[in-house]
Design a protein around this motif. Sequence first.
Motif, mmCIF file in Angstrom:
data_model
loop_
_atom_site.group_PDB
_atom_site.id
_atom_site.type_symbol
_atom_site.label_atom_id
_atom_site.label_comp_id
_atom_site.label_asym_id
_atom_site.label_seq_id
_atom_site.Cartn_x
_atom_site.Cartn_y
_atom_site.Cartn_z
ATOM 1 N N TYR A 45 0.868 -1.190 0.000
ATOM 2 C CA TYR A 45 0.000 0.000 0.000
ATOM 3 C C TYR A 45 0.896 1.228 0.000
ATOM 4 O O TYR A 45 2.025 1.196 0.504
ATOM 5 C CB TYR A 45 -1.021 -0.006 1.133
ATOM 6 C CG TYR A 45 -0.513 0.229 2.528
ATOM 7 C CD1 TYR A 45 0.121 -0.777 3.234
ATOM 8 C CD2 TYR A 45 -0.708 1.453 3.161
ATOM 9 C CE1 TYR A 45 0.552 -0.575 4.524
ATOM 10 C CE2 TYR A 45 -0.288 1.674 4.454
ATOM 11 C CZ TYR A 45 0.348 0.664 5.131
ATOM 12 O OH TYR A 45 0.778 0.867 6.419
ATOM 13 N N CYS A 96 2.526 2.891 3.145
ATOM 14 C CA CYS A 96 3.364 2.002 3.958
ATOM 15 C C CYS A 96 4.779 2.596 4.034
ATOM 16 O O CYS A 96 5.355 2.996 3.025
ATOM 17 C CB CYS A 96 3.417 0.617 3.323
ATOM 18 S SG CYS A 96 4.518 -0.548 4.137
ATOM 19 N N THR A 97 5.308 2.639 5.234
ATOM 20 C CA THR A 97 6.635 3.239 5.397
ATOM 21 C C THR A 97 7.662 2.257 5.938
ATOM 22 O O THR A 97 8.783 2.640 6.242
ATOM 23 C CB THR A 97 6.563 4.453 6.347
ATOM 24 O OG1 THR A 97 5.931 4.049 7.552
ATOM 25 C CG2 THR A 97 5.820 5.605 5.701
ATOM 26 N N ASP A 98 7.263 1.002 6.112
ATOM 27 C CA ASP A 98 8.285 0.080 6.627
ATOM 28 C C ASP A 98 8.814 -0.863 5.553
ATOM 29 O O ASP A 98 9.921 -0.699 5.065
ATOM 30 C CB ASP A 98 7.816 -0.680 7.880
ATOM 31 C CG ASP A 98 6.424 -1.242 7.734
ATOM 32 O OD1 ASP A 98 5.993 -1.469 6.599
ATOM 33 O OD2 ASP A 98 5.784 -1.467 8.778
ATOM 34 N N THR A 110 -5.722 -0.953 11.286
ATOM 35 C CA THR A 110 -5.456 -0.759 12.707
ATOM 36 C C THR A 110 -6.401 0.309 13.246
ATOM 37 O O THR A 110 -7.126 0.963 12.491
ATOM 38 C CB THR A 110 -4.001 -0.314 12.928
ATOM 39 O OG1 THR A 110 -3.831 0.960 12.301
ATOM 40 C CG2 THR A 110 -3.028 -1.315 12.330
ATOM 41 N N ASP A 154 -4.384 2.853 9.964
ATOM 42 C CA ASP A 154 -3.281 2.354 9.145
ATOM 43 C C ASP A 154 -3.563 0.894 8.758
ATOM 44 O O ASP A 154 -4.569 0.318 9.152
ATOM 45 C CB ASP A 154 -1.976 2.448 9.943
ATOM 46 C CG ASP A 154 -0.812 2.782 9.037
ATOM 47 O OD1 ASP A 154 -0.909 2.468 7.839
ATOM 48 O OD2 ASP A 154 0.189 3.333 9.531
ATOM 49 N N ASP A 197 -2.008 -2.997 8.737
ATOM 50 C CA ASP A 197 -1.017 -4.037 9.038
ATOM 51 C C ASP A 197 -1.163 -5.106 7.978
ATOM 52 O O ASP A 197 -2.271 -5.565 7.711
ATOM 53 C CB ASP A 197 -1.294 -4.667 10.402
ATOM 54 C CG ASP A 197 -0.734 -3.832 11.527
ATOM 55 O OD1 ASP A 197 0.138 -2.991 11.247
ATOM 56 O OD2 ASP A 197 -1.167 -4.020 12.668
ATOM 57 N N HIS A 198 -0.067 -5.495 7.398
ATOM 58 C CA HIS A 198 -0.176 -6.557 6.401
ATOM 59 C C HIS A 198 1.122 -7.347 6.312
ATOM 60 O O HIS A 198 2.176 -6.892 6.726
ATOM 61 C CB HIS A 198 -0.571 -6.004 5.021
ATOM 62 C CG HIS A 198 0.520 -5.300 4.287
ATOM 63 N ND1 HIS A 198 1.056 -5.788 3.127
ATOM 64 C CD2 HIS A 198 1.175 -4.146 4.543
ATOM 65 C CE1 HIS A 198 1.975 -4.950 2.681
ATOM 66 N NE2 HIS A 198 2.072 -3.941 3.521
ATOM 67 N N SER A 199 0.977 -8.527 5.799
ATOM 68 C CA SER A 199 2.127 -9.393 5.641
ATOM 69 C C SER A 199 2.647 -9.305 4.211
ATOM 70 O O SER A 199 2.003 -8.723 3.332
ATOM 71 C CB SER A 199 1.755 -10.833 5.982
ATOM 72 O OG SER A 199 0.726 -11.283 5.144
ATOM 73 N N PHE A 200 3.800 -9.894 3.999
ATOM 74 C CA PHE A 200 4.456 -9.801 2.692
ATOM 75 C C PHE A 200 4.650 -11.179 2.110
ATOM 76 O O PHE A 200 5.319 -12.030 2.700
ATOM 77 C CB PHE A 200 5.789 -9.067 2.838
ATOM 78 C CG PHE A 200 5.598 -7.641 3.222
ATOM 79 C CD1 PHE A 200 5.413 -6.674 2.250
ATOM 80 C CD2 PHE A 200 5.532 -7.277 4.547
ATOM 81 C CE1 PHE A 200 5.189 -5.354 2.604
ATOM 82 C CE2 PHE A 200 5.314 -5.968 4.912
ATOM 83 C CZ PHE A 200 5.145 -5.006 3.937
ATOM 84 N N LEU A 201 4.026 -11.370 0.991
ATOM 85 C CA LEU A 201 4.115 -12.655 0.321
ATOM 86 C C LEU A 201 4.045 -12.378 -1.178
ATOM 87 O O LEU A 201 3.046 -11.848 -1.674
ATOM 88 C CB LEU A 201 2.954 -13.556 0.746
ATOM 89 C CG LEU A 201 3.064 -15.020 0.363
ATOM 90 C CD1 LEU A 201 4.171 -15.713 1.145
ATOM 91 C CD2 LEU A 201 1.743 -15.730 0.635
ATOM 92 N N LEU A 232 8.570 -15.265 1.080
ATOM 93 C CA LEU A 232 8.184 -14.654 2.344
ATOM 94 C C LEU A 232 8.944 -13.356 2.562
ATOM 95 O O LEU A 232 10.131 -13.280 2.258
ATOM 96 C CB LEU A 232 8.546 -15.582 3.489
ATOM 97 C CG LEU A 232 7.520 -16.585 3.993
ATOM 98 C CD1 LEU A 232 8.193 -17.556 4.935
ATOM 99 C CD2 LEU A 232 6.377 -15.883 4.673
#
Lengths: 196, 333
Positions: free
Chosen positions: A68, A71-73, A152, A156, A158-162, A177
């Motif tokens: 998204y 997203c900053t991380d 959240t 904001d 929260d999401h995972s990365f795949l 992953l």
Amino acid sequence: MRAVVILMALMLASLMLAQSRDAADHISEDPPLPKIAPAPEFTLTSQDGAPVSLADFRGKVVATTFIYTLCTDTCPVLTPMMSFVQDRLGRDFGTKIAFVSITVDPERDTPQVLKEYARAFGADLGGWAFLTGAPQAIRELTRRYGVFAAKTADGDIDHSFLTSIVDRRGILRVQYLGARFDPEEFRRDLLSLVKE
Amino acid sequence: MAQNRRRFLVGLSSAGASSLIGGSNSSAQEGRLETTTVRIAKVAGICIAPQYVADELLRAEGFTDIRYVATDTGVPLALSLARGEVDFTANYAPALIIPIDAGEPITIVGGEHIGCFELFAREGIRSISDLRGKTVGVQALGSSQYMFLSVMASYVGLDPEKDIRWVTSSSPKPMELFAERKIDAFLGFPPEPQELRARNIGRVIFNSATDRPWSQYFCCMLAGHRDYVRKNPVATKRFLRAVIKAADLCGTQPERVAQRIVDGGFTARYDYALQTLKEIPYTRWRDYDPEDTIRFYSLRLREARMIKSNPNKIIAEATDWRFVNELKRELKG
């Protein structure tokens, strides 16, 4: 801040690619990727406002991921890495290989926002689609791909990365992953499916 | 990036097997989930944290009834598995091999992580060999600590039965006896080593995460009840995938996981949990060979006269690596 992260991600990807530059010569020696299952289909809206389906990419190898724009991380690591790989796929990118980045924040990531994001990361929109859609459709799609995404309390995401690689026949072949995988291995997997 | 913006489940991901069905050359993904129920052990040790934080991942895999069953560690944990009280757990490899040697219906399906044991000793004790005639505290005879120290003692030529004076005590616990200088050595596993180091008690003369040859093999391995694994290959693979991903989460987001296992009542101290998660190399599950681990420990247990079976028999009758071998190819990162 974003520029620094992008630069660091590109430097890391460049280093990893340089360290394994000979690996591309050994594509044929790698065992074929497994055939996991048919990749979940979707029809969403592109950065240009056009409908885009996974089926539209039949005949091409597709890397699908979820991001998204605010997203900053980790997204600012993943998208530049894919951009880096895009540049090293040469003429295969767009003609034989496509990238699809799907937003997990469809309320804020309009087609226009996605277009600006794509531009900021040097995405070649000839082979890279940034997709949004109805929140329910996105939720269902993330679930089917096995990606966690939730709003959240402060609004904001929260999401995972795949990141999933789908072959020319629409079969899911491998998943990566996180966002710090080896870009050369990723590139090699894409090219191996082109050669199948 | 402020840590508090990212929730625990950032990084949580699933291969989406619950919806990715059919057209596969992967044996366990060809069918539907045979059962949506899985019972997982809950013990005092927190090195097996991945199974404590796998619940969301298991739900993503299609499990709807996920139960945690409290039990003891070591062989008692393996026996809970054998009795069918739990379906899966991670456990110290020898604690699985000993009941398997006795014919218990356990199938080992993969490795989880390498070392987490640390041997603390008083001044003057510098090696395992120096334990001859010394008092050593363990949770119980038959506990993981007892087994580990027994095979290590045999490995260096000691007779663990005759040469070591074992001390077991439920209250005060062996760690406290060591802290009070009432025993000479203590073998602990998380969170005990973290606590002893924080209290600056004794000194570490052995660490299974770093000291060879032990550091070259899995410490805790994932095992299921034999019937569950046989009857439910799809569920087995999905369970394994969820725990592997949870292990990845332990390695990449230890703060989130530490908070989660404290909140979930699996341990009391956040700081010890965080230290444990940072010290155990959870993300390196691909780097070690589970079959090598079973072979190594079976040989060591035979040397210590704790089992009769040879390694090949244990491997042939009580292991199934097809799931983890498939996952190694399907999941990268």
